[in-house]
Design an enzyme around this catalytic site. Structure first.
Site, short mmCIF file in Angstrom:
data_model
loop_
_atom_site.label_atom_id
_atom_site.label_comp_id
_atom_site.label_asym_id
_atom_site.label_seq_id
_atom_site.Cartn_x
_atom_site.Cartn_y
_atom_site.Cartn_z
CD GLU A 159 -1.30 0.16 3.66
OE1 GLU A 159 -1.98 -0.85 3.90
OE2 GLU A 159 -1.42 1.21 4.29
CB CYS A 210 3.13 7.72 2.71
SG CYS A 210 3.61 6.51 3.96
CB CYS A 240 7.42 -4.73 8.92
SG CYS A 240 8.68 -3.87 9.90
CB CYS A 251 6.43 -1.43 16.33
SG CYS A 251 8.11 -0.93 15.89
CB CYS A 300 3.15 -1.16 13.84
SG CYS A 300 3.31 -1.03 12.07
CB CYS A 312 -0.15 2.85 10.51
SG CYS A 312 0.30 4.49 11.00
#
Ligand code: SAH
Length: 351
Positions: free
Chosen positions: A94, A107, A114, A118, A121, A335
């Site tokens: 995205e 962005c 990932c 975190c 997230c 996010c």
């Protein structure tokens, strides 16, 4: 044989490929580079000033790693556009286009998934699938510029992924997007955000790019940071800030510290004081991000009053503080959430 990803090549590299691999003339490389990085075509057949023969050879030996748009949502509130792209291998990623008075900002994502973990997230919930190539990072901007008809003036590498965990491609991307033979976006308008991979921050400092480095700090002491970000177990805040100092001294570029505010976790006046204390000696800019609550995560957003108080408390210590505006709230622009929803729906369908 795997096709060569020529859209990730710099102009000199492409010249080498055209001359040595295809046995064609050097000036062809500049023409092809222009088609890929200025005219933004996604296939070789549109490169109409090349011979048919050369286009066919390119198609059989090289790839542009094209991105297909899988979805585009437009916010009714602020015109933010959120894109889902399908990569050549079917991966979904995205990107977001945000319109500001000072220009259009995109962005982009730097990895498929990932592995940083975190706790607040959404992008890290399913782990890392793979790194993205420079051409796939460039492709997000090219596809958005073409689809929206808007010129992109600012780039933030703050989508899915930890860009410094995909170091070579991220740096290659930043050099190429700011290359005068390509879109020529000023390095001063590029921001790269990291959760704090200390050795890579030193390496990046020595690249001498004029970009802005943003550090996801999010906590004012090591224990709190460890509870939010696994990377804090590896590098302490002190080690991280030492690397930041080196970055600043080497490049003279002011850093941004990102601080996501989670209600009852890191938003007290004491947190603000401790944060200011940590940043003493820096020319600092803190960007406060009200936490975007993620379904699978326990964090909640601080209330408006705590956010404003935090900002005021911090400002007393003399730094520059901004609160990140929430863009595209109605289209899950925050996010990694749109991709997450898409993937979950896909899984449900497949079961
Ligand atoms: N891996 C990079 C880019 C991540 S996204 C990094 O860690 O910096 C950009 C910023 O959004 C980071 O500061 C990240 O910590 C923050 N972020 C991620 N999920 C969030 C959420 N749900 N709410 C608020 N901020 C979030």
């Amino acid at each position: 044989m795997e096709k060569t990803d020529i859209r990730s090549m710099t102009l000199p590299e492409l010249e080498g490929f055209i001359v040595e691999r295809l046995g064609d003339k050097k000036f062809r490389a500049k023409q092809i580079y222009d088609w890929m990085h200025v005219k933004l075509v996604q296939n070789f057949y549109e490169m109409t000033n090349l011979s048919k023969n050369l286009r066919e050879r390119l198609a059989s030996e090289a790839t542009l790693r094209p991105l297909q748009m899988a979805d585009c949502l437009v916010s009714k509130i602020d015109g933010t556009r959120k894109y889902l792209f399908r990569l050549e291998d079917g991966s979904i990623i995205e990107s977001v286009l945000m319109k500001y008075k000072h220009g259009n900002s995109v962005c982009i994502s730097s990895q498929v998934g990932c592995r940083m973990g975190c706790r607040f997230c959404a992008s890290t919930l399913a782990g890392l699938e793979r790194n993205m190539t420079a051409s796939e990072m460039l492709g997000q901007i090219y596809a958005i510029q073409k689809e929206s008809g808007e010129r992109v003036s600012n780039v933030v590498i703050m989508g899915t992924g930890e860009p410094l965990d995909n170091y070579d491609s991220a740096v290659r991307f930043m050099r190429m997007i700011s290359d005068e033979n390509g879109l020529n976006i000023s390095q001063r308008n590029i921001t790269i955000s990291t959760c704090g991979l200390v050795p890579q921050i030193y390496r990046l400092a020595d690249e001498h790019l004029q970009i802005t480095l943003a550090i996801s700090l999010h906590a004012s002491n090591n224990d709190k940071r460890k509870s939010m970000m696994p990377i804090a177990h590896k590098y302490s805040i002190e080690e991280l800030l030492k690397a930041c100092k080196y970055y600043y001294e080497t490049n003279g570029r002011r850093l941004t510290f990102e601080y996501s505010l989670a209600g009852g976790v890191n938003d007290s006046p004491e947190d603000a004081r401790a944060l200011a204390h940590l940043l003493k000696g820096f020319m600092w800019h803190v960007n406060l991000i009200p936490i975007n609550p993620v379904e699978e995560r326990e964090y909640v957003q601080s209330d408006r009053k705590s956010i404003v108080n935090f900002k005021n408390n911090l400002e007393k210590y003399g730094g520059n503080v901004t609160i990140r505006r929430e863009m595209g709230r109605d289209i899950q622009a925050a996010c990694g959430q749109l991709r997450r929803r898409y993937m979950t729906q896909l899984e449900k369908k497949e079961v």
